[in-house]
Motif scaffolding. Structure first.
Motif, PDB file in Angstrom:
ATOM      1  N   PRO A  17      69.277  16.177  34.917  1.00 10.59           N
ATOM      2  CA  PRO A  17      70.725  16.089  34.701  1.00 10.59           C
ATOM      3  C   PRO A  17      71.407  17.440  34.900  1.00 10.59           C
ATOM      4  N   LYS A  18      72.652  17.409  35.373  1.00 10.70           N
ATOM      5  CA  LYS A  18      73.394  18.637  35.668  1.00 10.70           C
ATOM      6  C   LYS A  18      73.576  19.513  34.432  1.00 10.70           C
ATOM      7  N   SER A  19      73.548  18.909  33.244  1.00  8.93           N
ATOM      8  CA  SER A  19      73.787  19.654  32.010  1.00  8.93           C
ATOM      9  C   SER A  19      72.604  20.535  31.607  1.00  8.93           C
ATOM     10  N   VAL A  20      71.461  20.349  32.244  1.00 13.88           N
ATOM     11  CA  VAL A  20      70.262  21.104  31.876  1.00 13.88           C
ATOM     12  C   VAL A  20      70.435  22.577  32.246  1.00 13.88           C
ATOM     13  N   LYS A  21      70.080  23.464  31.326  1.00 13.55           N
ATOM     14  CA  LYS A  21      70.159  24.904  31.559  1.00 13.55           C
ATOM     15  C   LYS A  21      68.843  25.399  32.149  1.00 13.55           C
ATOM     16  N   TYR A  22      68.926  26.036  33.320  1.00 13.88           N
ATOM     17  CA  TYR A  22      67.719  26.479  34.014  1.00 13.88           C
ATOM     18  C   TYR A  22      66.896  27.452  33.176  1.00 13.88           C
TER      19      TYR A  22
ATOM     20  N   LYS B   4      66.594  27.709  29.985  1.00  8.16           N
ATOM     21  CA  LYS B   4      65.867  27.014  28.918  1.00  8.16           C
ATOM     22  C   LYS B   4      64.633  26.312  29.469  1.00  8.16           C
TER      23      LYS B   4
ATOM     24  N   THR C 271      69.030  12.291  41.081  1.00 10.21           N
ATOM     25  CA  THR C 271      69.138  12.742  39.697  1.00 10.21           C
ATOM     26  C   THR C 271      68.875  11.594  38.721  1.00 10.21           C
TER      27      THR C 271
ATOM     28  N   LYS D  49      69.019   9.454  35.451  1.00 12.27           N
ATOM     29  CA  LYS D  49      69.991   9.190  34.388  1.00 12.27           C
ATOM     30  C   LYS D  49      69.233   8.781  33.123  1.00 12.27           C
TER      31      LYS D  49
ATOM     32  N   ILE E 114      63.714  18.650  27.150  1.00  9.44           N
ATOM     33  CA  ILE E 114      65.197  18.686  27.209  1.00  9.44           C
ATOM     34  C   ILE E 114      65.743  18.439  25.809  1.00  9.44           C
TER      35      ILE E 114
END
Length: 370
Positions: A110-115, A117, A245, A247, A370
């Protein structure tokens, strides 16, 4: 053929005598100057794979040879199947050669994931498995994300060494190399490694001129028989490998309920508890929720129909379900990982969880990714 020639797609020695063995090419095709074996031709143009039996000892011999000379190593892992594609015994094969970890398929997250982290989690995880890479990169070979950073690092750090690219089957080694070569040489490069969704596409080492007169070398994938990808047929394989991606699918269970992932996995919440189950798997796999008391009957009646993949015919080729028991303490969110299929993140109240998958498939617990 008096001169030994190699397939430019998979590395197999070209031969014109036996269609069932690696490297077969019709004599007529060879006479035209073609250097692509029939198997690679069919994969590229028809998305059709011809099964080839390879001796796993040959794979191990190739890996051991890396440690006998001075090389730089890139280990590719599949971010969507970290546990099934991580080679924890890599140092035994590569000796004292330095290596980096390149985690492919970040585009599936998902786009919200911080690389950062993800990288922090990944470094902690691989360290716990005895691996200490010089650096970790998150990439997508398919979407050309993060490749330039890897190239820049190799240009600075590889020294006067060849670069070996290693990994399990189907992690994207050949796709990674194709993208790297295209970035470095643009459209001038005539070499393109064969890629496909099928495990075991590369059959031998393939050497390609890289930088500073050295080579980047593709190697056959290591087979991990505990992954779904090594068990299922082409139709099911296409369904379980995500290509866009993912979902996350969220289910709030209030006690004694079951989630079916198609007909490939069954996840039971055991006890009158309240829990969140967040499922990360290919978007095309349907999830069916039911009462636990009805699960056996639904599986028997609807496998291959309501519960698919697999088809009824493909299901007959899989081993029977085996049960895996887990205790969720409720203190921290955890992932229950089904190798080659995906994972479910669990939080909420303490509970017991039973997971049913075909016998031989790996299922285990880890700290939540995640």
């Amino acid at each position: 053929m008096s001169e030994m020639l190699y397939c430019e797609g998979c590395g197999a020695i070209l031969q014109t005598t036996d269609q069932t063995k690696a490297g077969f090419i019709p004599s007529s095709a060879l006479e035209t100057g073609n250097r692509i074996c029939q198997r690679c031709f069919r994969i590229k143009h028809y998305n059709e794979v011809i099964p080839i039996q390879m001796d796993e000892d040959e794979f191990l011999e190739i890996l051991h040879s890396i440690g006998q000379t001075d090389n730089f190593v890139v280990q590719i892992v599949d971010l969507f199947d970290i546990d099934g594609t991580l080679i924890s015994g890599l140092p035994r094969f590569i000796g004292h050669n330095p290596f980096i970890l390149v985690a492919n398929k970040i585009d599936l997250f998902p786009k919200s994931v911080k690389y950062e982290k993800i990288k922090h989690w990944l470094r902690k995880y691989v360290n716990e498995h005895g691996l200490f890479p010089e650096e970790i990169f998150l990439i997508s070979a398919e979407k050309n994300i993060g490749l330039k950073e890897v190239i820049h690092y190799l240009e600075k750090e590889k020294g006067n060494r060849d670069v070996f690219v290693v990994g399990a089957t189907n992690v994207g080694k050949s796709s990674f190399i194709n993208q790297v070569i295209q970035i470095l040489k643009g459209k001038q490069s005539h070499i393109e490694l064969t890629t496909s969704r099928y495990p075991g596409t590369t059959l031998n080492v393939v050497r390609i001129p890289f930088i500073d007169g050295k080579d980047i070398i593709d190697t056959p994938g290591i087979v991990n028989h505990k992954r779904f990808s090594e068990w299922v047929g082409p139709k099911t394989l296409k369904a379980i490998l995500p290509n866009k991606t993912v979902k996350p699918k969220v289910y709030q269970l209030a006690g004694e309920q079951t989630l079916f992932w198609g007909g490939l996995a069954r996840i039971d919440q055991v006890g009158k508890t309240r829990n969140n189950f967040v499922c990360y798997l290919a978007n095309g796999i349907s999830i069916h929720r039911t009462k636990r008391e009805n699960a056996d009957e639904i599986y028997q009646k609807h496998l291959g129909e309501l519960l698919k993949p697999p088809t009824i015919e493909e299901a007959k080729q899989l081993p029977p379900f085996a049960k895996h028991d887990f205790r969720f303490t409720g203190r921290n969110k955890v992932d229950i990982v089904i190798s080659g299929l995906g994972w479910v993140a669990v939080d909420g109240e303490p509970t017991n969880i039973e997971v049913y998958v075909p016998k031989g498939i790996s299922v285990h617990l880890r700290d939540a990714l995640i």
